[in-house]
Design a protein around this motif. Structure first.
Motif, mmCIF file in Angstrom:
data_model
loop_
_atom_site.group_PDB
_atom_site.id
_atom_site.type_symbol
_atom_site.label_atom_id
_atom_site.label_comp_id
_atom_site.label_asym_id
_atom_site.label_seq_id
_atom_site.Cartn_x
_atom_site.Cartn_y
_atom_site.Cartn_z
ATOM 1 N N ARG A 63 32.226 29.340 10.470
ATOM 2 C CA ARG A 63 32.098 30.315 11.552
ATOM 3 C C ARG A 63 32.198 31.741 11.013
ATOM 4 O O ARG A 63 31.433 32.634 11.411
ATOM 5 N N LEU A 64 33.124 31.948 10.095
ATOM 6 C CA LEU A 64 33.328 33.279 9.531
ATOM 7 C C LEU A 64 32.153 33.692 8.652
ATOM 8 O O LEU A 64 31.702 34.847 8.692
ATOM 9 N N VAL A 65 31.632 32.757 7.867
ATOM 10 C CA VAL A 65 30.496 33.066 6.991
ATOM 11 C C VAL A 65 29.268 33.424 7.817
ATOM 12 O O VAL A 65 28.556 34.387 7.521
ATOM 13 N N ARG A 66 29.016 32.666 8.873
ATOM 14 C CA ARG A 66 27.853 32.959 9.715
ATOM 15 C C ARG A 66 28.004 34.324 10.384
ATOM 16 O O ARG A 66 27.028 35.053 10.550
ATOM 17 N N ARG A 67 29.237 34.662 10.772
ATOM 18 C CA ARG A 67 29.457 35.939 11.457
ATOM 19 C C ARG A 67 29.368 37.122 10.508
ATOM 20 O O ARG A 67 28.728 38.140 10.824
ATOM 21 N N ASP A 68 29.995 37.019 9.329
ATOM 22 C CA ASP A 68 30.146 38.174 8.455
ATOM 23 C C ASP A 68 29.084 38.270 7.364
ATOM 24 O O ASP A 68 28.899 39.342 6.779
ATOM 25 N N LEU A 69 28.404 37.169 7.068
ATOM 26 C CA LEU A 69 27.389 37.205 6.010
ATOM 27 C C LEU A 69 26.019 36.879 6.602
ATOM 28 O O LEU A 69 25.334 37.763 7.077
ATOM 29 N N GLY A 70 25.614 35.614 6.593
ATOM 30 C CA GLY A 70 24.299 35.310 7.143
ATOM 31 C C GLY A 70 23.942 33.856 6.945
ATOM 32 O O GLY A 70 24.717 33.054 6.416
ATOM 33 N N GLU A 71 22.724 33.505 7.367
ATOM 34 C CA GLU A 71 22.292 32.117 7.323
ATOM 35 C C GLU A 71 22.175 31.590 5.894
ATOM 36 O O GLU A 71 22.475 30.428 5.630
ATOM 37 N N VAL A 72 21.697 32.422 4.976
ATOM 38 C CA VAL A 72 21.572 31.973 3.582
ATOM 39 C C VAL A 72 22.938 31.586 3.036
ATOM 40 O O VAL A 72 23.109 30.532 2.399
ATOM 41 N N ARG A 75 24.189 28.290 4.517
ATOM 42 C CA ARG A 75 23.601 27.104 3.900
ATOM 43 C C ARG A 75 24.196 26.861 2.515
ATOM 44 O O ARG A 75 24.408 25.718 2.104
ATOM 45 N N LEU A 76 24.463 27.935 1.783
ATOM 46 C CA LEU A 76 25.136 27.784 0.491
ATOM 47 C C LEU A 76 26.522 27.171 0.672
ATOM 48 O O LEU A 76 26.951 26.328 -0.130
ATOM 49 N N LEU A 77 27.226 27.605 1.720
ATOM 50 C CA LEU A 77 28.548 27.049 1.994
ATOM 51 C C LEU A 77 28.441 25.553 2.293
ATOM 52 O O LEU A 77 29.257 24.763 1.799
ATOM 53 N N ALA A 78 27.456 25.158 3.106
ATOM 54 C CA ALA A 78 27.288 23.741 3.437
ATOM 55 C C ALA A 78 27.082 22.914 2.180
ATOM 56 O O ALA A 78 27.655 21.827 2.015
ATOM 57 N N GLU A 79 26.292 23.419 1.265
ATOM 58 C CA GLU A 79 26.034 22.736 -0.006
ATOM 59 C C GLU A 79 27.317 22.606 -0.829
ATOM 60 O O GLU A 79 27.618 21.546 -1.395
#
Length: 385
Positions: A63-72, A75-79
């Motif tokens: 949630r924090l990555v999507r809010r503060d960074l972006g979709e790319v 997806r890197l986090l998911a990996e």
């Protein structure tokens, strides 16, 4: 040794320094050394392990990555999470499987040029490295045997029949275009949740002490997050839970018994959907009348919506409890309050922005009335028809 040195230099330059210059220099180092990729991944997994030890879970970080960074970066986090979680086998905390499944649905990141990918990786690692310690809602993965879920829930392959019915009712309430139908469906769902909570309290009377409150985090997203946090708070209170909002990180921690926590998340999510749809319709009416959409209208709408929902749910909660069950429920309430105090020994009250748009307040109040207008139902357990 050369690849380790490359990664060491890149991380030292990028993770703790401010500004883009150090980030660009670090990304250039990594882009020029393909042999450093495996070591870079290992360091990312290490940062994740530290985040879990500090109380974070995959959904919180995502949630924090999507809010503060972006979709790319998401997806890197998911990996990265998928690779790191594979080390634990069955030793994952309660509810992590669902969070991992949600992340697993992400599309793998585009490879692109090495410099661009290295930059995104370093931006993600910088965020992970700076995560503070937060209140843990479960032990970190690998810390011990997996906690047994409550009977009839996760781990059995089935959710309780009541929750299946509630989920279906709320889905219909969200999908219908007829306000009266949505009212009836939402009211029925609330009735089922109240009955189920009382049933669980009766069954738990005299149960082993291991049946204790737990906690989960629920996202509270911008915009108008203060009013949405209030909405989650009143939904939690009506379902015998307590919510503590963390504004900077965009979530509330809700403490309660498992069945009640599930009910809170279901109802809160449904009320958000219904409220958003009602606000969109109200704005369309405003535009038809020659008035532009405004932020003050929406803020006033959500503030009124949360306030009115709280009034309705408080009345429903009081009506639902048979007098003979008050001692049992009071014991559960004390257990929830004690767990909340131990998790959050220091809390403060947040100020809610005042509503300044009369039309927004009126439409938000009307939407709440439609969402939770009382409807006749069968008597609750222990009550006389």
């Amino acid at each position: 040794m050369g690849t380790v040195n490359t990664v060491e230099k890149a991380l030292a330059a990028a993770l703790y320094a401010e500004g883009d210059a150090s980030l660009d220099a670090a990304a250039s180092l990594l882009a020029a050394d393909p042999g450093a990729d495996a070591e870079l991944r290992r360091r990312g997994e290490e940062l994740l392990r530290r985040a879990w030890e500090r109380g974070w879970q995959p959904a919180d970080v995502a949630r924090l990555v999507r809010r503060d960074l972006g979709e790319v970066h998401h997806r890197l986090l998911a990996e990265l999470v998928a690779a790191e979680s594979a080390h634990y086998g069955p030793r994952l905390p309660h509810r992590w499987e669902a969070q991992l499944r949600d992340l697993a649905g992400e599309v793998p990141p585009q490879r692109g040029d090495r410099f661009g990918r290295a930059t995104a990786v370093l931006e993600l690692y910088r965020l992970l490295a700076r995560l503070p310690r937060i209140e843990a809602v479960a032990p970190p993965p690998g810390a011990g045997p997996r906690a047994a879920p409550a009977p009839g829930r996760e781990g059995t392959g089935r959710e309780p029949r009541m929750l299946t019915r509630v989920r279906a009712l709320l889905a219909k309430a969200e999908a219908t275009g007829y306000p009266q139908e949505a009212e009836a469906l939402t009211a029925k769902a609330q009735e089922l949740m109240a009955r189920h909570s009382i049933d669980e309290a009766v069954l738990a009377q005299g149960a082993p002490a291991a049946h204790t409150p737990s906690a989960r985090r629920i996202g509270v997203d911008a915009p108008y997050e203060t009013a949405k946090a209030v909405l989650l708070d009143v939904v939690s209170s009506a379902n015998r839970c307590k919510a503590v909002w963390n504004g900077p990180f965009g979530f509330s921690t809700v403490v309660g018994f498992e069945g009640d926590l599930e009910a809170v998340e279901l109802l809160y999510t449904s009320l958000l959907v219904q409220g958003t749809r009602a606000m969109t319709a109200a704005e369309s009416a405003q535009r038809a009348g020659g008035r532009k959409r405004t932020r003050t209208f929406r803020q006033s709408f959500w503030t009124a919506y949360a306030s009115r929902i709280g009034e309705h749910l408080a009345a429903v909660a009081e009506e639902a409890v048979p007098g003979e069950l008050l001692p049992v429920l009071a014991t559960r309430d004390l257990a929830v309050a004690d767990r909340t105090r131990r998790m959050f020994p220091e809390t403060r009250t947040a100020r809610v922005r005042s509503a300044t748009d009369a039309a927004g307040w009126r439409d938000g109040t009307s939407a709440a009335d439609r969402a939770h207008r009382a409807s006749p139902g069968r008597p609750l357990p222990g009550r006389r028809a």
